[in-house]
Every structure is written in C-alpha cells, then in structure tokens.
Design an enzyme around this catalytic site. Structure first.
Site, short mmCIF file in Angstrom:
data_model
loop_
_atom_site.label_atom_id
_atom_site.label_comp_id
_atom_site.label_asym_id
_atom_site.label_seq_id
_atom_site.Cartn_x
_atom_site.Cartn_y
_atom_site.Cartn_z
N GLU A 40 2.86 -13.10 -59.73
CA GLU A 40 3.30 -11.92 -58.99
C GLU A 40 3.16 -12.15 -57.48
O GLU A 40 2.21 -12.76 -57.03
CB GLU A 40 2.43 -10.70 -59.36
CG GLU A 40 2.24 -10.46 -60.84
CD GLU A 40 1.16 -9.42 -61.10
OE1 GLU A 40 0.85 -8.63 -60.20
OE2 GLU A 40 0.60 -9.41 -62.21
N SER A 41 4.10 -11.60 -56.73
CA SER A 41 4.10 -11.60 -55.26
C SER A 41 4.51 -12.94 -54.66
O SER A 41 4.03 -13.99 -55.07
CB SER A 41 2.74 -11.20 -54.67
OG SER A 41 2.37 -9.92 -55.04
N LYS B 137 3.95 0.32 -63.31
CA LYS B 137 3.18 -0.29 -62.22
C LYS B 137 2.46 0.83 -61.47
O LYS B 137 3.08 1.63 -60.78
CB LYS B 137 4.12 -1.05 -61.29
CG LYS B 137 3.43 -1.91 -60.25
CD LYS B 137 3.05 -3.25 -60.81
CE LYS B 137 2.54 -4.16 -59.71
NZ LYS B 137 3.63 -4.63 -58.83
N GLU C 244 -4.10 -7.96 -64.04
CA GLU C 244 -3.79 -8.61 -62.77
C GLU C 244 -5.07 -9.12 -62.11
O GLU C 244 -6.03 -8.37 -61.93
CB GLU C 244 -3.10 -7.62 -61.83
CG GLU C 244 -2.80 -8.20 -60.46
CD GLU C 244 -2.10 -7.20 -59.54
OE1 GLU C 244 -0.95 -6.83 -59.86
OE2 GLU C 244 -2.70 -6.79 -58.53
N LYS D 294 10.92 -0.76 -56.52
CA LYS D 294 9.83 -0.50 -55.58
C LYS D 294 10.41 0.00 -54.26
O LYS D 294 11.09 -0.74 -53.56
CB LYS D 294 9.05 -1.80 -55.37
CG LYS D 294 7.95 -1.77 -54.34
CD LYS D 294 7.33 -3.17 -54.27
CE LYS D 294 6.23 -3.25 -53.25
NZ LYS D 294 5.64 -4.62 -53.20
N ASN E 130 -1.80 -12.45 -59.00
CA ASN E 130 -1.19 -11.93 -57.78
C ASN E 130 -1.45 -12.92 -56.65
O ASN E 130 -2.60 -13.20 -56.32
CB ASN E 130 -1.77 -10.55 -57.44
CG ASN E 130 -0.95 -9.82 -56.40
OD1 ASN E 130 -0.44 -10.44 -55.46
ND2 ASN E 130 -0.81 -8.52 -56.55
N GLU F 161 11.47 -5.58 -60.39
CA GLU F 161 10.72 -4.38 -60.03
C GLU F 161 11.53 -3.40 -59.18
O GLU F 161 12.23 -3.81 -58.25
CB GLU F 161 9.46 -4.79 -59.28
CG GLU F 161 8.51 -3.64 -59.00
CD GLU F 161 7.11 -4.16 -58.69
OE1 GLU F 161 6.29 -4.25 -59.62
OE2 GLU F 161 6.85 -4.49 -57.52
#
Length: 273
Positions: free
Chosen positions: A221-222, A120, A169, A60, A191, A58
């Site tokens: 994710e995360s 995103k 998500e 970001k 997530n 990603e």
C-alpha cells in the site's frame, strides 16, 4: 510542545464519532440490512487469481496531508470504471472528517459492482465491523499502529465471525510481529508510508516481504504509481496492490487505472489480465 500525531487526532475523533453513530443508528437497525445475510466475496481469492491484475483500486477524495485530491469524482462511474479497467477489487474510504468519504460511497459502489470491497476506515470497535457488513463491505482494515495485539485479535475474530475478511496493515517489523494473528487475519498489507515524516519507500514492502508467512496474502500500500512498481513488488511475493492517489489525482480516475492495466499487460505478457 505537542507530540500528537495525525493518527492520534484521527483516533480521538473516531472514538467520538463511533459513540455518536451508535446512538443515531443502533446495532439492531444495522442488523436489518439485507447484506447481513449475504455471503461476502473473498478478497484473498480474487488477489490469487492469475487472470486478474491484483490491483485494489481506491476511491479516495482527500487525505490529511494533501487535502482534496479529487472532490467531485462520481462513485458510480469511478468504481464501475475501475472494475471494467481490470482492477481485482475496490477500496472505499468512509471516513468523513479526514478523508472526505461517506458510508454512502461504499453502498453505492456495492450496488454497481460484483467484486470484493474493502471498507477503508479506522476500525476501533465492533460496531464499525457490523456497520461495514451492513453496507455491503467484504473486508475490513485493522491498522496495527492504532491497535493493541489484543484488539487486533478481538476485532479480527469478530469480523471473521460475520464472514468478513481482515486486512491487517503494518508499517514495520515490530507491528507485524506484535499483531499477526492467524485466527484473526487473512491478508497482510504493508504501508510504505512513514507515519513520522510521511515519506514513502517501496523498500518497506521489500524488507518485510520475507517476514510475512506464506499463509497470508501479501498486499502493498502507498506509493505505487506504475506497472514497473507492481512488477517489482510482485517479484518479492506481493499479490495485492492498493492504489488510490495515483488514480484519483486524474480527472477520470478510471481511465488512469485502465492505462496502467494496459501498461501492465504489455510489460507482463505471461500474466493473463
């Protein structure tokens, strides 16, 4: 005392932003983009390839909770470097107000990379899906925490009518059960971040893994920071590993990505990367 969450603030702002963007750039103009006729790449297929890492790298710049993470990383060098490092796909933040992104970030990434690209953002309107296709995205994100079941179904089916894939998500079992529409969704992302206290636990993905039907490609994710995290979650069925901050906090994010892929290669000799 206000109980408004950061997500509430983001969506309130996003509704104003979408209305303003629609006035400035009508749908008719977006539809003139060369990408509207292009065949999008399949994130689902790329994540299922055994010769790739499964990492969705990603781009970001900042986050609402931590502020700027990497304000000056160039899009071209970083995204191209991610792919050369062995990532399977890209994720590009296009929200400006809260994440410091721009739509131009995605168009630049598209220009220099032949791989699936996830837009995103906080999609709440069909306009944003047309916008995503017009800038060269292959996948859009639908966040169950801010959408009703009907909205997920409507927006997801619209995205798929344009040839785009949809990553849904979710944060918990309730969101998953409420919004999982096979006709609208291709991939399910869990997530690991708790929206109430911002804590992160990979066990969130572990707990939900068996509840996601096999027909959906699982993405986590995360909170992923190492090859060990990827190996652990791959073991319970995940094929996609969205990583942003773990790379972007370095001055050269693409080098951090390359180091992790090398570590993965060393710890998982059976996987051809």
């Amino acid at each position: 005392m206000s109980t408004e969450t950061i997500l509430d603030k983001i969506i309130t702002h996003k509704r104003r932003e979408v209305a303003e963007r629609r006035e400035l750039v009508p749908t008719k103009l977006l539809e003139r983009s060369l990408y509207m006729e292009a065949q999008p790449l399949s994130l689902r297929r790329y994540l299922l390839r055994d010769d790739l890492s499964g990492i969705i790298a990603e781009f970001k710049r900042k986050s609402p909770s931590k502020g700027f993470i990497n304000q000056y990383a160039p899009v071209e060098r970083t995204t191209l470097g991610y792919m050369q490092a062995g990532a399977s796909a890209l994720s590009v933040l296009t929200d400006t107000e809260f994440f410091g992104g721009k739509t131009e970030d995605l168009t630049i990434a598209r220009r220099y990379n032949f791989c699936p690209i996830l837009r995103k953002d906080f999609v709440i309107d069909e306009y944003q899906i047309i916008e995503a296709k017009s800038m060269g995205a292959d996948v859009v994100l639908l966040i169950a925490a801010v959408l009703s079941a009907e909205e997920v179904a409507r927006l997801g089916k619209f995205a798929r009518s344009l040839g785009l894939e949809v990553l849904l998500e979710v944060h918990n079992a309730e969101e998953l059960a409420r919004t999982l529409h096979p006709e609208a969704v291709s991939l399910v992302g869990v997530n690991n971040r708790n929206l109430h206290d911002f804590s992160v636990s990979l066990e969130t993905s572990v707990a939900l893994a068996e509840q996601i039907p096999a027909e959906f490609v699982k993405v986590t994710e995360s909170g992923l920071t190492s090859a060990a995290d990827i190996t652990y979650l791959r073991g319970v069925g995940y094929r996609g590993f969205l990583m942003g901050e773990a790379f972007m906090r370095h001055s050269r994010p693409e080098k951090a990505c390359a180091a992790l892929v090398q570590e993965l290669r060393a710890t998982e000799p059976a996987v051809v990367l």
